[in-house]
Motif scaffolding. Structure first.
Motif, PDB file in Angstrom:
ATOM      1  N   THR A  26      -8.896   6.068 -11.345  1.00 30.96           N
ATOM      2  CA  THR A  26      -8.735   6.673 -10.031  1.00 30.96           C
ATOM      3  C   THR A  26      -7.987   5.756  -9.073  1.00 30.96           C
ATOM      4  N   GLY A  27      -7.810   4.496  -9.489  1.00 36.34           N
ATOM      5  CA  GLY A  27      -7.006   3.599  -8.659  1.00 36.34           C
ATOM      6  C   GLY A  27      -7.798   2.545  -7.908  1.00 36.34           C
ATOM      7  N   LYS A  28      -9.021   2.285  -8.355  1.00 36.88           N
ATOM      8  CA  LYS A  28      -9.846   1.296  -7.655  1.00 36.88           C
ATOM      9  C   LYS A  28      -9.189  -0.080  -7.682  1.00 36.88           C
ATOM     10  N   THR A  29      -8.790  -0.496  -8.879  1.00 38.02           N
ATOM     11  CA  THR A  29      -8.205  -1.826  -9.024  1.00 38.02           C
ATOM     12  C   THR A  29      -6.881  -1.922  -8.274  1.00 38.02           C
ATOM     13  N   MET A  30      -6.095  -0.861  -8.390  1.00 34.70           N
ATOM     14  CA  MET A  30      -4.795  -0.832  -7.711  1.00 34.70           C
ATOM     15  C   MET A  30      -4.990  -1.011  -6.206  1.00 34.70           C
ATOM     16  N   LEU A  31      -5.986  -0.319  -5.661  1.00 32.91           N
ATOM     17  CA  LEU A  31      -6.246  -0.404  -4.228  1.00 32.91           C
ATOM     18  C   LEU A  31      -6.723  -1.801  -3.846  1.00 32.91           C
ATOM     19  N   ALA A  32      -7.589  -2.359  -4.668  1.00 34.04           N
ATOM     20  CA  ALA A  32      -8.146  -3.674  -4.344  1.00 34.04           C
ATOM     21  C   ALA A  32      -7.083  -4.760  -4.435  1.00 34.04           C
TER      22      ALA A  32
ATOM     23  N   ILE B 215     -12.449  14.274   0.876  1.00 28.87           N
ATOM     24  CA  ILE B 215     -11.841  14.238   2.208  1.00 28.87           C
ATOM     25  C   ILE B 215     -10.321  14.338   2.089  1.00 28.87           C
ATOM     26  N   GLU B 216      -9.843  13.622   1.066  1.00 28.39           N
ATOM     27  CA  GLU B 216      -8.398  13.610   0.822  1.00 28.39           C
ATOM     28  C   GLU B 216      -7.836  15.030   0.709  1.00 28.39           C
ATOM     29  N   GLU B 217      -8.493  15.820  -0.129  1.00 27.30           N
ATOM     30  CA  GLU B 217      -8.014  17.184  -0.359  1.00 27.30           C
ATOM     31  C   GLU B 217      -8.200  18.035   0.888  1.00 27.30           C
ATOM     32  N   LEU B 218      -9.284  17.784   1.603  1.00 30.46           N
ATOM     33  CA  LEU B 218      -9.512  18.534   2.841  1.00 30.46           C
ATOM     34  C   LEU B 218      -8.400  18.272   3.848  1.00 30.46           C
ATOM     35  N   LEU B 219      -7.937  17.031   3.869  1.00 35.93           N
ATOM     36  CA  LEU B 219      -6.860  16.682   4.789  1.00 35.93           C
ATOM     37  C   LEU B 219      -5.622  17.491   4.477  1.00 35.93           C
TER      38      LEU B 219
ATOM     39  N   TYR C  35       0.811  -1.223   0.000  1.00 39.03           N
ATOM     40  CA  TYR C  35       0.000   0.000   0.000  1.00 39.03           C
ATOM     41  C   TYR C  35       0.842   1.271   0.000  1.00 39.03           C
ATOM     42  N   SER C  36       2.118   1.127   0.344  1.00 38.29           N
ATOM     43  CA  SER C  36       2.944   2.342   0.344  1.00 38.29           C
ATOM     44  C   SER C  36       3.131   2.861  -1.076  1.00 38.29           C
ATOM     45  N   GLU C  37       2.866   1.972  -2.059  1.00 39.54           N
ATOM     46  CA  GLU C  37       3.004   2.426  -3.456  1.00 39.54           C
ATOM     47  C   GLU C  37       1.836   3.293  -3.898  1.00 39.54           C
ATOM     48  N   VAL C  38       0.735   3.204  -3.167  1.00 34.35           N
ATOM     49  CA  VAL C  38      -0.430   4.000  -3.542  1.00 34.35           C
ATOM     50  C   VAL C  38      -0.332   5.349  -2.845  1.00 34.35           C
ATOM     51  N   LYS C  39      -0.131   6.369  -3.655  1.00 35.17           N
ATOM     52  CA  LYS C  39       0.009   7.706  -3.073  1.00 35.17           C
ATOM     53  C   LYS C  39      -1.370   8.286  -2.810  1.00 35.17           C
ATOM     54  N   GLY C  40      -1.480   8.942  -1.684  1.00 33.46           N
ATOM     55  CA  GLY C  40      -2.771   9.536  -1.358  1.00 33.46           C
ATOM     56  C   GLY C  40      -3.799   8.461  -1.058  1.00 33.46           C
ATOM     57  N   HIS C  41      -5.052   8.758  -1.318  1.00 33.44           N
ATOM     58  CA  HIS C  41      -6.149   7.821  -1.086  1.00 33.44           C
ATOM     59  C   HIS C  41      -6.163   7.294   0.336  1.00 33.44           C
ATOM     60  N   GLU C  42      -5.739   8.109   1.298  1.00 38.71           N
ATOM     61  CA  GLU C  42      -5.694   7.634   2.676  1.00 38.71           C
ATOM     62  C   GLU C  42      -7.084   7.228   3.165  1.00 38.71           C
ATOM     63  N   THR C  43      -8.101   7.925   2.704  1.00 40.66           N
ATOM     64  CA  THR C  43      -9.459   7.599   3.149  1.00 40.66           C
ATOM     65  C   THR C  43      -9.884   6.230   2.661  1.00 40.66           C
TER      66      THR C  43
ATOM     67  N   LYS D 141      -7.878   3.780   1.807  1.00 40.09           N
ATOM     68  CA  LYS D 141      -7.087   2.764   2.492  1.00 40.09           C
ATOM     69  C   LYS D 141      -7.653   2.499   3.871  1.00 40.09           C
ATOM     70  N   ARG D 142      -8.095   3.564   4.507  1.00 43.41           N
ATOM     71  CA  ARG D 142      -8.704   3.412   5.823  1.00 43.41           C
ATOM     72  C   ARG D 142      -9.974   2.545   5.709  1.00 43.41           C
ATOM     73  N   ALA D 143     -10.784   2.828   4.708  1.00 41.79           N
ATOM     74  CA  ALA D 143     -12.018   2.065   4.538  1.00 41.79           C
ATOM     75  C   ALA D 143     -11.694   0.590   4.294  1.00 41.79           C
ATOM     76  N   LEU D 144     -10.659   0.336   3.496  1.00 36.36           N
ATOM     77  CA  LEU D 144     -10.285  -1.054   3.216  1.00 36.36           C
ATOM     78  C   LEU D 144      -9.718  -1.722   4.466  1.00 36.36           C
ATOM     79  N   GLU D 145      -9.058  -0.927   5.289  1.00 34.52           N
ATOM     80  CA  GLU D 145      -8.543  -1.455   6.545  1.00 34.52           C
ATOM     81  C   GLU D 145      -9.707  -1.915   7.420  1.00 34.52           C
ATOM     82  N   VAL D 146     -10.739  -1.075   7.485  1.00 33.72           N
ATOM     83  CA  VAL D 146     -11.928  -1.441   8.259  1.00 33.72           C
ATOM     84  C   VAL D 146     -12.561  -2.696   7.666  1.00 33.72           C
ATOM     85  N   ALA D 147     -12.651  -2.733   6.333  1.00 35.56           N
ATOM     86  CA  ALA D 147     -13.256  -3.889   5.663  1.00 35.56           C
ATOM     87  C   ALA D 147     -12.481  -5.156   5.989  1.00 35.56           C
ATOM     88  N   ALA D 148     -11.155  -5.071   5.920  1.00 32.19           N
ATOM     89  CA  ALA D 148     -10.323  -6.247   6.175  1.00 32.19           C
ATOM     90  C   ALA D 148     -10.447  -6.686   7.631  1.00 32.19           C
ATOM     91  N   ALA D 149     -10.516  -5.720   8.529  1.00 36.03           N
ATOM     92  CA  ALA D 149     -10.555  -6.049   9.954  1.00 36.03           C
ATOM     93  C   ALA D 149     -11.858  -6.740  10.339  1.00 36.03           C
TER      94      ALA D 149
END
Lengths: 505, 291
Positions: A225-231, B253-257, A194-202, A204-212
């Motif tokens: 926008t990076g959907k596949t990359m994130l998945a 949200i990303e940009e807001l951050l 996931y360190s390769e995915v820049k930004g998209h912190e939100t 990643k957080r959602a996926l973290e919740v999903a995984a947990a």
């Protein structure tokens, strides 16, 4: 002389012990297989006969009757070749041994007597050990996979001649053993992180919740926008497998014949079938039902990219298995249950052209087209996603200097959250928050009075459906678990509300 | 549904419709008949309107409504609907000209809009009997009534050789002024409208471009009416920072951050609260904007 040799067939994940009885008697020369054999078992008589001949043994012109008992079960596959051949050889008194009560023979024969690998060795060996079998004789290529099972002697052989020599005590074969510490784990270097995915912190957080919490998750966003990359990176943050889970996954993959070098699978599977997949391909099927993608994704992730491009009927068949976590496949004379406890991750575009709301390209769809497009996802199907996330376009220029969170960091939190859940649900037969039933939600997702008020208020103000209510509770439970808290706080609920965005429309 | 019939032979039949060639033999009306005799303005354009077009359409409609000018359009999806809806939002009067009978309002999803227009003392007109289906060939025909009822028309966005270009030709034949907002160069619905400008439509970048073309509009004072739905929300001090940022531009949200130094948890907490209180809303791709 009559002989009895043991073999084994698979019915779904279950192995069934088969007695192969061979009788050779004088009379009209013939060679018959009875006891509900399938076509490829009928064909095996030709393979057996020729391979015995090619081992330099002459078959006399007599009456060979082979019975496969129990006769009520339909037998399939070439796994019984070796057992039949050995049975014939014992009846011909070429193999002289009477110590075969706790031995099974598994393997497919070539015309030259060579033994070929077969699928489903792991479940066969597990079942055999349960049935008190002490020794299994099988093709060399299958030994590694079989050795995963404890307390069974694994004898790997190359050809029929070796089997004869071994059984007659003229050849020593050392039973295959796994080195201590080396469980034959299929170790793959993780190239993704996931360190390769820049930004998209939100996201990643959602996926973290999903995984947990094992929550099903739907991602909506424009192309690129990076959907596949994130998945694709999701497996790197999934909780670790226990040995039992690994065994269960390997069993299914063994039956499907897609095991890598017979090693135990040590990573949660990530299956991403193409959207042209058929219903049978997805849930399993065929005349003799094979496991489908959902079973191959058991205890892992099923990723459906471009969800709305999938045939509508194909998607709808997922509804049952998603609830039951097993799939029942019935065919003529056979009824098989495969497990399919998977996490569903799907991605879709916001409109047919894909660029609705995008800053990069203008959307060319009409409102009607957008509504029609979204209506392809039925309500009950949408209902099965606990988390919806909208993946916005990221300005990569701004992101280039930022490094994302590494997967291992996220994984640690996910692991801890899962442990909490396992502890909490020890008495119940569930593993994660996503499996909570309405009754259990009431018990385990307790809100304080003020938090409950906020939630009720938001349901009303944001026009959320009633089904959203229980989803929000489940997801807030997971968010609290990620923080290691036993109580659900207001902020957990507020975050969970964010993950129900599609309910609002 | 109760409707009135106005025959071409009747004295009450509006002159501006009598004059045109191929004048409708009769009109079926529901709603405020008086609007037929007021000086109206038409807004037309593509069904595939872009965000850019939508913004402009809303802006010009609003400005016309502020001057108490009734808006005429065709109640199709896209530009037409936006013009009607914006008009209603600011309590303006509007005329919708249908390409079908009253029993077959098209498109179906605009049935609600249809009722709202009548409720807001607007008018719905058609030359077709109530059971006429929304046939393809009716719509170009309907456009001549749109232009006839209007003093001039404004083209928001149009593709090359589209229904809108038929409307524009009608307007020219009827001697009506055609205004056009320049289209985006890279957008397929910008091509047609830019071509119209080249061929003589009046380039419109400002509401004055339209107003100054009509003596009957010029003396009308601009009276801004509040948006009907808008409530004055008192902004909680807690939300101030995010509110101010979102007021400038909607963002994720990303940009807001990035813009604030709030943590993820704080931002998500505040945004959800603001959403519950109706201060902000989220669009389909996850950007937040002030409601």
């Amino acid at each position: 002389m009559i002989s009895v040799v043991k073999g084994m067939c698979l019915q779904g994940l279950e192995g069934v012990l088969i007695n192969v009885e061979v009788d050779i008697s004088p009379g009209m020369p013939c060679w018959d297989v009875v006891g509900l054999p399938d076509t490829n078992i009928r064909e095996s008589k030709e393979r057996v006969r020729t391979s015995i001949k090619n081992c330099g043994i002459e078959l006399s012109s007599r009456r060979y009757i082979i019975n496969l008992s129990p006769a009520t079960i339909r037998k399939d596959g070439a796994v019984l070749d070796l057992a039949i051949a050995v049975g014939v050889l014992i009846s011909m008194e070429i193999v002289k041994t009477n110590n075969l009560d706790t031995t099974i023979f598994v393997g497919e024969l070539s015309l030259n007597g060579k033994l070929n690998r077969v699928n489903g060795i792991l479940p066969i060996c597990i079942e055999a050990a349960k049935n008190g079998i002490k020794r299994v004789i099988l093709p060399k290529e299958n030994t590694k996979e079989a050795a995963i099972v404890n307390n069974i002697e694994v004898i790997g052989v190359d050809n029929l001649n070796q089997v004869i020599e071994y059984l007659n005590g003229r050849l020593e074969v050392t039973p295959e053993k796994l080195d201590e510490g080396d469980l034959g784990l299929d170790v793959l270097n993780d190239l993704l992180d996931y360190s390769e995915v820049k930004g998209h912190e939100t996201i990643k957080r959602a996926l973290e919740v999903a995984a947990a919490g094992g929550h099903n998750c739907l991602m909506i966003g424009s192309p690129g926008t990076g959907k596949t990359m994130l998945a694709k990176r999701l497996p790197t943050i999934l909780p670790d497998l226990s040995f039992e889970e690994a065994l269960e996954i390997t069993k299914i993959h063994s039956i499907a014949g897609i095991l890598n070098k017979g090693n135990l699978i040590s990573k949660r599977p990530f299956r991403s079938p193409h959207h042209t997949i058929t219903e049978n391909g997805l849930i399993g099927g065929g005349r003799i039902p094979r496991p489908g993608e959902i079973s191959l994704a058991h205890l892992g992730v099923l990723f459906l990219d471009e969800l709305l491009e999938f045939n509508k009927n194909t998607l709808e068949v997922l509804r049952g298995p998603l609830e039951d976590r097993v799939v029942n496949i019935s065919r003529v004379g056979i009824n098989i249950t495969y497990p399919c406890n998977f996490m569903l991750i799907a991605s879709m575009n916001p409109c047919p052209c894909g660029y609705y709301g995008s800053k990069i390209k203008e959307c060319t769809c009409t409102e009607r087209q957008r509504i029609l497009y979204r209506s392809r996802l039925s309500g009950p199907m949408l209902d099965r996603f606990d988390i919806h996330i909208k993946v916005p376009q990221i300005d990569y220029k701004k992101m280039s200097d930022r490094k994302g969170k590494a997967s291992c960091e996220i994984k640690e939190r996910v692991n801890n959250a899962r442990k909490l859940q396992q502890k909490r649900y020890k008495e119940l037969s569930i593993y994660s928050n996503s499996e909570l039933t309405p009754g259990l939600i009431e018990k385990y997702c307790v809100l304080t009075k003020s938090t409950r008020e906020i939630l009720n208020n938001s349901i009303e103000k944001l026009n959320l459906s009633t089904r959203a209510y229980s989803k929000i509770l489940k997801v807030s439970r997971t968010i609290a678990d990620l923080d290691g808290r036993e109580n659900i706080e207001t902020e957990d609920v507020l975050e969970a509300i964010q993950y129900r965005s599609l309910d609002k429309i | 549904m109760k409707y009135k019939i106005l025959k071409l032979t009747q004295d009450e039949f509006p002159d501006k419709l009598k004059k045109i060639e191929n004048a409708p033999k009769q009109l079926y009306l529901i709603g405020n008949k008086d609007l037929l005799f007021e000086d109206c303005f038409g807004i037309v354009g593509t069904r595939r309107i872009t965000d850019y077009g939508k913004q402009n359409c809303e802006f010009f409609t609003r400005e016309l409504v502020f001057r108490n000018i009734p808006i005429v359009s065709g109640m199709a999806i896209g530009t037409d609907s936006i013009a009607h809806k914006t008009c209603l939002e600011y309590s303006g009067k509007t005329i919708a000209v249908l390409g079908s009978g009253f029993d077959n309002v098209f498109p179906e999803e605009n049935l609600e809009l249809f009722e709202k227009i009548i409720e807001a003392s607007g008018l719905v007109v058609t030359e077709y009997e109530k059971d006429v289906k929304p046939l393809k060939e009716n719509f170009p025909q309907r456009n001549r009534i749109v232009t006839a009822l209007s003093e001039g028309i404004l083209v928001v966005e149009a593709a090359f050789r589209s229904g809108t270009s038929i409307t524009v030709n009608n307007a020219k034949k009827q001697g009506k002024k055609v205004f056009a907002i320049p289209g985006k160069l890279d957008s397929c619905v910008g091509v047609g409208v830019n071509k119209m400008i080249k061929q003589g439509a009046i380039l419109t970048t400002d509401i004055q471009d339209i107003i100054s073309g009509f003596p009957q509009f010029e003396h009308r004072l601009r009276k801004s009416t509040k948006k009907k739905t808008s409530k004055s929300v008192k902004i909680n001090e807690e939300y101030r920072k995010i509110y101010e940022i979102l007021e400038m531009k909607s963002m994720s949200i990303e940009e807001l951050l990035q813009e604030t130094n709030f943590s993820f948890k704080e931002v998500i907490k505040l945004l959800t609260k603001m959403e519950i209180e109706g201060v902000v809303e989220q669009d389909l791709i996850g950007n937040y904007k002030i409601k």
